[in-house]
Design a protein around this motif. Sequence first.
Motif, mmCIF file in Angstrom:
data_model
loop_
_atom_site.group_PDB
_atom_site.id
_atom_site.type_symbol
_atom_site.label_atom_id
_atom_site.label_comp_id
_atom_site.label_asym_id
_atom_site.label_seq_id
_atom_site.Cartn_x
_atom_site.Cartn_y
_atom_site.Cartn_z
ATOM 1 N N LEU B 127 0.832 -1.207 0.000
ATOM 2 C CA LEU B 127 0.000 0.000 0.000
ATOM 3 C C LEU B 127 0.864 1.253 0.000
ATOM 4 O O LEU B 127 0.557 2.225 -0.701
ATOM 5 N N ILE B 129 3.812 1.611 -1.260
ATOM 6 C CA ILE B 129 4.351 1.765 -2.615
ATOM 7 C C ILE B 129 3.269 2.301 -3.552
ATOM 8 O O ILE B 129 3.494 3.232 -4.329
ATOM 9 N N ALA B 130 2.068 1.709 -3.450
ATOM 10 C CA ALA B 130 0.989 2.089 -4.363
ATOM 11 C C ALA B 130 0.600 3.554 -4.168
ATOM 12 O O ALA B 130 0.365 4.270 -5.141
ATOM 13 N N VAL B 131 0.545 3.997 -2.906
ATOM 14 C CA VAL B 131 0.222 5.407 -2.669
ATOM 15 C C VAL B 131 1.278 6.298 -3.315
ATOM 16 O O VAL B 131 0.961 7.284 -3.989
#
Lengths: 289, 334
Positions: B127, B129-131
């Motif tokens: 999460l 990384i994704a943000v």
Amino acid sequence: MAWTVLGVVLDAISYGMVLFIISIGLSIMMGLMRVVNLAHGAFAMIGGYLASYALKSLGVSYPLAIILAVIGAILISIPFEFLLYRRIYRKSDELTQILLTIGITFVIIGVANYALGPTSKSIPLPAALSGPFDLGFRMIPAHRLFVIACGLCTALLLWLLIDRTEFGVRMRAAVDNGDMAEALGIRTQLIFTAAFALAIGLAAFGGVVGAELLPIEPFYALRYMVTFLVVVSVGGAGSIAGALSASMLLGLADTTGKYLAPEYGEFFFYLAVILAVFLFPNGLLGRKH
Amino acid sequence: MSDRLAMEDRRSSRLPFPAELGALVAMALAGLLGYLVFPDDLAFLTRLIGIVFLVLSLDLVTGYCGIATLGQSAIFGVAAYAVGNACLAGLVDPVALLGVGMVAGAVMGLASGVLVAKFQGLPQLVLSIAVGQLVAAMANKLSSVTGGSDGLAGISPGPVLGIFNFDLYGRTGYVFSLVVLVIVFVILLRFVRSPFGLLCRAIKDDSLRARMIGARVYPRLILMYGISGAVAGIGGALTAINTGVVGLDSVSFERSAETLVMLVIGGAGTLWGALIGSVVFQIFEHYVSAANPFHWMTILGLMLIVVVLFAPRGLVPLAVSVVDRIAPRLGGKS
């Protein structure tokens, strides 16, 4: 319009299959050894480099180049497994694993760049795969079909290996309860080493057949580092069906996103990731550890 | 760990705030040294200070709360873009711009905290990384706000406190950044030993036990993320003010990864580790990567492997424990 949709879907599926072939190795490692291996892409890159070298300098045929690349990547990975990965199986915290494997990635990138130069290396396809393929009502690139077939074969063979063989039984025992498996006489260290080799071999295989979609260059390892990890996380570590469905989902999100709104880049890919991880923190088909 | 904390507190009861005063003097001296040793490289030192803030902010969530994140640069970048836009819109006072950066960073920090602190382990990492990647993709897309791949240029803040103009040699920028760094660092030294800071450490050591003694873990972590975001925001603001440009690199994944590397090499979980680690790392990088960027990557990778295997707590705690072991022996001889 319908043809465009078919084209996009075909692209999405073949991209998803490449993600699957490379990520499934990482998924096995994370399910079995609980290692967040950020260097997985680096080994896929090594496979790509070896295949490119075998095809262009040794002049071998395409299938032989794939085999050489897989074996070569496994051989290169052995010292890494022996000296480094073995220390972090199942026990260390994520931070240690992340840093160690980022370190390994940096070393591989640095060495690849120094030895082979910063340009991307092509992997020439044989004539049978480079042309279009006639479906009877429409022509589509043969390579796409080849990738999809490779992905399906990989999934099937892995399923047979894990579900139907003695090795698979021992492996699943080690996943479910490592200490108990050890107590029953299963040599888990040996299983880990075999699974590591399997994971690296799959990475190298995916690196070679996917080189058309993910071009081989030194920063490959860094560029797709996150992508493979994300696929495993969304699918659920250790699950073949999970990795396959996550690859398809994310391949579709990325390809359609880039087709409909190219200026958004990877926006839709990561939006899908956030939604999927938030709703299914253990992965679509993963189990809680 | 708890013995050591208790000792630190006993030490601090003799004099009012000795650790903080010591830090103040040491950093001012180090800053002065930097000014004298690198008079032509002040722009580099100023950039370095901006990144130090980012590493300190990461230490607050990773070192003190145990959250593994690879998305910290998103906070830094969002604050830098906010400051750049505020400045272009006519708010030129540097201190006010710092405030803008702090608020933007805190808001972004709270938002990431809500997503990232909810989980642990792999989902947490992914999460984060994704943000970070989502923010990077948006920064690329919203080119009217961020300048896209060209970057946001033409940020020219007014004089500091209405007196000191930003000069060509970067003297004002350097002194301004240094003063802000010293103030923030001293406040943080106090902050991490506050009941709230200690509670965060307890959550890191054993979140289940922390929950049992009545700590509400998730809200605490979000709050810490917000504070960390404010620190990162100051760094982003200083970078925007001093360089006059905000590029896509300030939100990139590479920046996040590098920040984590600096923190761990220095020593996560101590503010001095973050400070010294990030300063030494960047000076080293400045020279080696100028000579050959690819050898730099190899060296960095090897360094990281060695640190993780042989000094898992970082180089600064290692140095401290070595000095602790040697010092009494030397004292006994003399």
